[in-house]
Design a protein around this motif. Sequence first.
Motif, PDB file in Angstrom:
ATOM      1  N   GLY A 156      -4.765 -19.589   0.347  1.00 22.73           N
ATOM      2  CA  GLY A 156      -3.858 -18.757  -0.347  1.00 22.73           C
ATOM      3  C   GLY A 156      -4.485 -17.253   0.088  1.00 22.73           C
ATOM      4  N   MET A 157      -5.742 -16.997   0.110  1.00 19.52           N
ATOM      5  CA  MET A 157      -6.156 -15.518   0.474  1.00 19.52           C
ATOM      6  C   MET A 157      -5.840 -15.365   1.880  1.00 19.52           C
ATOM      7  SD  MET A 157      -9.872 -16.223  -1.524  1.00 19.52           S
ATOM      8  CE  MET A 157     -10.456 -14.677  -2.071  1.00 19.52           C
ATOM      9  N   ILE A 158      -6.281 -16.134   2.902  1.00 16.00           N
ATOM     10  CA  ILE A 158      -5.744 -16.047   4.188  1.00 16.00           C
ATOM     11  C   ILE A 158      -4.306 -15.530   4.500  1.00 16.00           C
ATOM     12  CG2 ILE A 158      -6.004 -16.647   6.579  1.00 16.00           C
ATOM     13  CD1 ILE A 158      -8.485 -18.083   5.889  1.00 16.00           C
ATOM     14  N   LYS A 159      -3.533 -16.360   3.749  1.00 11.65           N
ATOM     15  CA  LYS A 159      -2.323 -16.136   4.038  1.00 11.65           C
ATOM     16  C   LYS A 159      -1.886 -14.507   3.847  1.00 11.65           C
ATOM     17  CE  LYS A 159      -0.160 -20.637   3.066  1.00 11.65           C
ATOM     18  NZ  LYS A 159      -0.057 -21.325   1.953  1.00 11.65           N
ATOM     19  N   LYS A 160      -2.595 -14.005   2.655  1.00  7.53           N
ATOM     20  CA  LYS A 160      -2.350 -12.766   2.213  1.00  7.53           C
ATOM     21  C   LYS A 160      -2.753 -11.798   3.426  1.00  7.53           C
ATOM     22  CE  LYS A 160      -2.240 -13.208  -2.889  1.00  7.53           C
ATOM     23  NZ  LYS A 160      -3.132 -13.454  -3.707  1.00  7.53           N
ATOM     24  N   ILE A 161      -4.076 -12.173   4.062  1.00  8.42           N
ATOM     25  CA  ILE A 161      -4.601 -11.230   4.724  1.00  8.42           C
ATOM     26  C   ILE A 161      -3.603 -11.244   6.137  1.00  8.42           C
ATOM     27  CG2 ILE A 161      -6.622 -10.895   6.411  1.00  8.42           C
ATOM     28  CD1 ILE A 161      -8.366 -12.903   4.323  1.00  8.42           C
ATOM     29  N   LEU A 162      -2.794 -12.285   6.377  1.00  7.81           N
ATOM     30  CA  LEU A 162      -2.155 -12.502   7.490  1.00  7.81           C
ATOM     31  C   LEU A 162      -0.922 -11.568   7.287  1.00  7.81           C
ATOM     32  CD1 LEU A 162      -2.889 -16.053   8.521  1.00  7.81           C
ATOM     33  CD2 LEU A 162      -3.171 -14.030  10.016  1.00  7.81           C
ATOM     34  N   ASN A 192     -15.114  -3.345  17.084  1.00  9.34           N
ATOM     35  CA  ASN A 192     -14.774  -1.832  17.183  1.00  9.34           C
ATOM     36  C   ASN A 192     -14.531  -1.706  18.915  1.00  9.34           C
ATOM     37  OD1 ASN A 192     -14.745  -1.926  14.545  1.00  9.34           O
ATOM     38  ND2 ASN A 192     -16.401  -0.306  14.321  1.00  9.34           N
ATOM     39  N   ALA A 193     -15.600  -2.057  19.541  1.00 12.56           N
ATOM     40  CA  ALA A 193     -15.435  -1.775  21.005  1.00 12.56           C
ATOM     41  C   ALA A 193     -14.341  -2.418  21.586  1.00 12.56           C
ATOM     42  CB  ALA A 193     -16.866  -2.292  21.579  1.00 12.56           C
ATOM     43  N   ARG A 194     -13.790  -3.832  20.896  1.00  8.81           N
ATOM     44  CA  ARG A 194     -12.677  -4.466  21.459  1.00  8.81           C
ATOM     45  C   ARG A 194     -11.515  -4.208  20.678  1.00  8.81           C
ATOM     46  NH1 ARG A 194     -17.218  -6.293  22.053  1.00  8.81           N
ATOM     47  NH2 ARG A 194     -17.939  -7.445  24.048  1.00  8.81           N
ATOM     48  N   GLY A 195     -11.184  -2.797  19.963  1.00  7.07           N
ATOM     49  CA  GLY A 195     -10.227  -2.525  19.110  1.00  7.07           C
ATOM     50  C   GLY A 195      -9.797  -3.477  17.889  1.00  7.07           C
ATOM     51  N   MET A 196     -11.067  -4.062  17.293  1.00 15.26           N
ATOM     52  CA  MET A 196     -10.843  -4.792  16.198  1.00 15.26           C
ATOM     53  C   MET A 196     -11.706  -4.615  15.198  1.00 15.26           C
ATOM     54  SD  MET A 196     -10.659  -9.005  17.809  1.00 15.26           S
ATOM     55  CE  MET A 196     -11.974  -8.539  19.093  1.00 15.26           C
ATOM     56  N   LYS A 197     -11.843  -5.220  14.029  1.00 13.96           N
ATOM     57  CA  LYS A 197     -12.738  -4.931  12.923  1.00 13.96           C
ATOM     58  C   LYS A 197     -12.787  -6.232  12.223  1.00 13.96           C
ATOM     59  CE  LYS A 197      -8.992  -2.949   9.787  1.00 13.96           C
ATOM     60  NZ  LYS A 197      -8.271  -4.228   9.723  1.00 13.96           N
ATOM     61  N   ILE A 198     -13.688  -5.960  11.183  1.00 15.02           N
ATOM     62  CA  ILE A 198     -14.013  -7.220  10.248  1.00 15.02           C
ATOM     63  C   ILE A 198     -12.920  -6.789   9.153  1.00 15.02           C
ATOM     64  CG2 ILE A 198     -15.478  -8.502   8.494  1.00 15.02           C
ATOM     65  CD1 ILE A 198     -17.822  -7.105   9.973  1.00 15.02           C
ATOM     66  N   ASP A 199     -12.052  -8.000   9.108  1.00 16.20           N
ATOM     67  CA  ASP A 199     -10.902  -7.840   8.156  1.00 16.20           C
ATOM     68  C   ASP A 199     -11.192  -8.124   6.737  1.00 16.20           C
ATOM     69  OD1 ASP A 199      -8.587  -6.919   9.944  1.00 16.20           O
ATOM     70  OD2 ASP A 199      -9.637  -8.371  11.071  1.00 16.20           O
ATOM     71  N   SER A 200     -11.927  -9.383   6.509  1.00 16.85           N
ATOM     72  CA  SER A 200     -12.102  -9.783   5.193  1.00 16.85           C
ATOM     73  C   SER A 200     -13.440 -10.738   5.278  1.00 16.85           C
ATOM     74  CB  SER A 200     -11.101 -10.825   4.760  1.00 16.85           C
ATOM     75  OG  SER A 200     -11.368 -11.420   3.587  1.00 16.85           O
ATOM     76  N   MET A 201     -14.045 -10.546   3.964  1.00 12.86           N
ATOM     77  CA  MET A 201     -15.217 -11.447   3.954  1.00 12.86           C
ATOM     78  C   MET A 201     -14.888 -12.266   2.497  1.00 12.86           C
ATOM     79  SD  MET A 201     -18.735 -10.199   1.936  1.00 12.86           S
ATOM     80  CE  MET A 201     -20.119 -10.578   2.657  1.00 12.86           C
ATOM     81  N   LEU A 202     -14.818 -13.617   2.801  1.00  9.73           N
ATOM     82  CA  LEU A 202     -14.543 -14.795   1.812  1.00  9.73           C
ATOM     83  C   LEU A 202     -15.957 -15.127   1.152  1.00  9.73           C
ATOM     84  CD1 LEU A 202     -11.413 -16.019   3.247  1.00  9.73           C
ATOM     85  CD2 LEU A 202     -11.373 -14.435   1.720  1.00  9.73           C
ATOM     86  N   VAL A 203     -16.255 -14.989  -0.026  1.00  9.80           N
ATOM     87  CA  VAL A 203     -17.611 -15.352  -0.599  1.00  9.80           C
ATOM     88  C   VAL A 203     -17.353 -16.484  -1.502  1.00  9.80           C
ATOM     89  CG1 VAL A 203     -19.652 -14.905  -1.588  1.00  9.80           C
ATOM     90  CG2 VAL A 203     -18.690 -13.169  -0.087  1.00  9.80           C
ATOM     91  N   LEU A 204     -17.956 -17.764  -0.969  1.00 12.56           N
ATOM     92  CA  LEU A 204     -17.861 -18.907  -1.895  1.00 12.56           C
ATOM     93  C   LEU A 204     -18.795 -18.969  -3.118  1.00 12.56           C
ATOM     94  CD1 LEU A 204     -17.196 -21.405   0.889  1.00 12.56           C
ATOM     95  CD2 LEU A 204     -15.553 -21.162  -1.111  1.00 12.56           C
TER      96      LEU A 204
END
Length: 192
Positions: free
Chosen positions: A185-191, A102-114
């Motif tokens: 496939g999941m990362i493509k959607k996030i992007l 957050n301090a760098r203008g970002m966030k956690i975008d996704s958590m992928l659980v195997l």
Amino acid sequence: MINILIFGPPGSGKGTQSVKLAEKFNLSHHSTGDMLRAEIAAGTELGKKMSSIMSKGELVPDEVVIEMIADKIDSTKGVAGFLFDGFPRTVVQTDELEKMLNARGMKIDSMLVLNVDHDELVKRLIVRAEQSGRPDDMDPAVIENRINVYKAKTEPIIEYCRKRGIYQSVNGMGTIEEIFERLSGMIKKILK
Ligand code: ADP
């Protein structure tokens, strides 16, 4: 920049998949386990202190890994994002990571659980021990402890991420390629 956490118990394939995903999507891959093993291999003071904790399958102190990750976030340039593997492992680490981003203008975008069956995890770790020689994979009691530590200290992060709407679960059973296709496939959607 996108920031993805790759998650799952020991032996779920986080490391294997992270290397392939980082290459495919130009992500910077950060594994705190690899960083700690590098400290041990280099014989540093920190490595010496951490090695006995790791050989028991316990977690190293939060501050140690948080500092390692902070250094990487500030020194990594020219990538599409970060892929965090084996970090965060506690709710405290997750909070700290979120603050740092957050301090760098970002966030956690996704958590992928195997998700992988218990028996399959143990089987994979025994095979890995033969190939990698990792001491924490050699002893079945240490393997069990790591799985229990995952359930007690790491799984609560799932709820944290669920509340933020960034939790996604993935079937971690199958071949490396099959699981890679699912994650890609999941990362493509996030992007998008
Ligand atoms: P695996 O998930 O296969 O057990 P890792 O390489 O991620 O393997 O971690 C190996 C060990 O390193 C852990 O059991 C723990 O002792 C230590 N470790 C790695 N990352 C962290 C972290 N974020 N917080 C605390 N301990 C960690």
